[in-house]
Design an enzyme around this catalytic site. Sequence first.
Site, short mmCIF file in Angstrom:
data_model
loop_
_atom_site.label_atom_id
_atom_site.label_comp_id
_atom_site.label_asym_id
_atom_site.label_seq_id
_atom_site.Cartn_x
_atom_site.Cartn_y
_atom_site.Cartn_z
N LYS A 71 0.36 5.32 8.41
CA LYS A 71 0.99 5.54 7.11
C LYS A 71 -0.06 5.62 6.00
O LYS A 71 -0.01 6.48 5.12
CB LYS A 71 1.99 4.42 6.84
CG LYS A 71 2.73 4.48 5.52
CD LYS A 71 2.06 3.65 4.44
CE LYS A 71 2.12 2.17 4.77
NZ LYS A 71 1.52 1.34 3.69
N LYS A 101 -7.00 1.36 -3.21
CA LYS A 101 -6.61 0.84 -1.89
C LYS A 101 -6.56 1.97 -0.86
O LYS A 101 -6.95 1.78 0.30
CB LYS A 101 -5.25 0.15 -1.99
CG LYS A 101 -4.78 -0.44 -0.66
CD LYS A 101 -5.71 -1.52 -0.13
CE LYS A 101 -5.30 -2.01 1.25
NZ LYS A 101 -3.99 -2.70 1.26
N THR A 129 0.87 -1.18 0.00
CA THR A 129 0.00 0.00 0.00
C THR A 129 0.90 1.23 0.00
O THR A 129 1.45 1.60 1.03
CB THR A 129 -0.93 0.01 1.24
OG1 THR A 129 -1.69 -1.19 1.25
CG2 THR A 129 -1.87 1.21 1.20
#
Length: 344
Positions: free
Chosen positions: A244, A181, A108
Amino acid sequence: MAAMPDIRWWHMREIHSVGPMNLNVAVLGLGRMGAAIAVRLAGAGWSVTGWNRTPRGTLPGVAVAGDLAAAVADAGVVITMLTDGAAVLDVLGRVPLGRGTVVVEMSTIGPDSVRAVAALLPAGVALVDAPIGGSVGAAAAGTLRILAGGDAADVARVRPVLDALGTVQHRGPLGAGAAAKVVLNAAMITAVAALADVLTIAGAAGLARADALELLRGGPLGAAVERAGAPARAAHFPVALAAKDLGLAIAATRPRADAQTNVPVANATRHHAGAQTEVPVVEGAQTEVPVAEDAQTDVPVVEGAQTDVPVVEGARLKLAEAARERGGARAVPDADLSVLVREA
């Protein structure tokens, strides 16, 4: 003499349907998810070599290489499953990739990093971004949701490999999978953060926690209730990675600052998930439900924050605070996302 037919591996999709192809796959990054992917592919008949930045033990059916060059030496497909964009760029910048190789980026990292990876790769090496929805259990069962981006021909070339891992959705051109995503993770993380606030409200209103969870299970936060109650072995999403990912969501809004985007919850959650910050949720605020407290004001969750996604920022802050509470003076970035709603 008649020309020999082209039987290179990208023309052999039908062969794989009746038996394993002689195709080598390298998996770079053998953390929880990378290891599960490597083992699943090996079990499905692929020849898999894995590599990890730090030494790790053996994996069933997987040859674990000691260096990058050995890991990719015979690979037609190279899968990366690493922590973030910087790690992906570092590893791919050091690995020798031959013409005809397809890199499948499953971490990701967001669309900007995907484009940076594409610019880094040598001529003749294709790239497909294919981040996943689902955790380790889904990888082991081959039921991941794979969000692919890239040229249709490149996606088709690696589809036999990806099909062994789950359901492939070709979302569009390069970067489209990464963008999808970011959206999915921002929705899931902020929903869990919202659930934490709602449980605080329930307790203050005199509603037992079990009753509140049962009530919410059938409503719009039902998926968050299920995620929060999932056993760690089936779904583990460290708060540091959640932070993150919310950072990627916030960054995605920056080029559109003039478009009046406003996502304060995501922004605040990201601070929480950071797990390294001492910034209070709302400086001076006398509330344990900062997202709800901020809902009737245009003031950002963290005063002075330059963000168009204050809801995300609020969720990030909640994650950092929750990790500190359970880790003492030292934060616990590996704690699962469900730490937000666990009872102390």
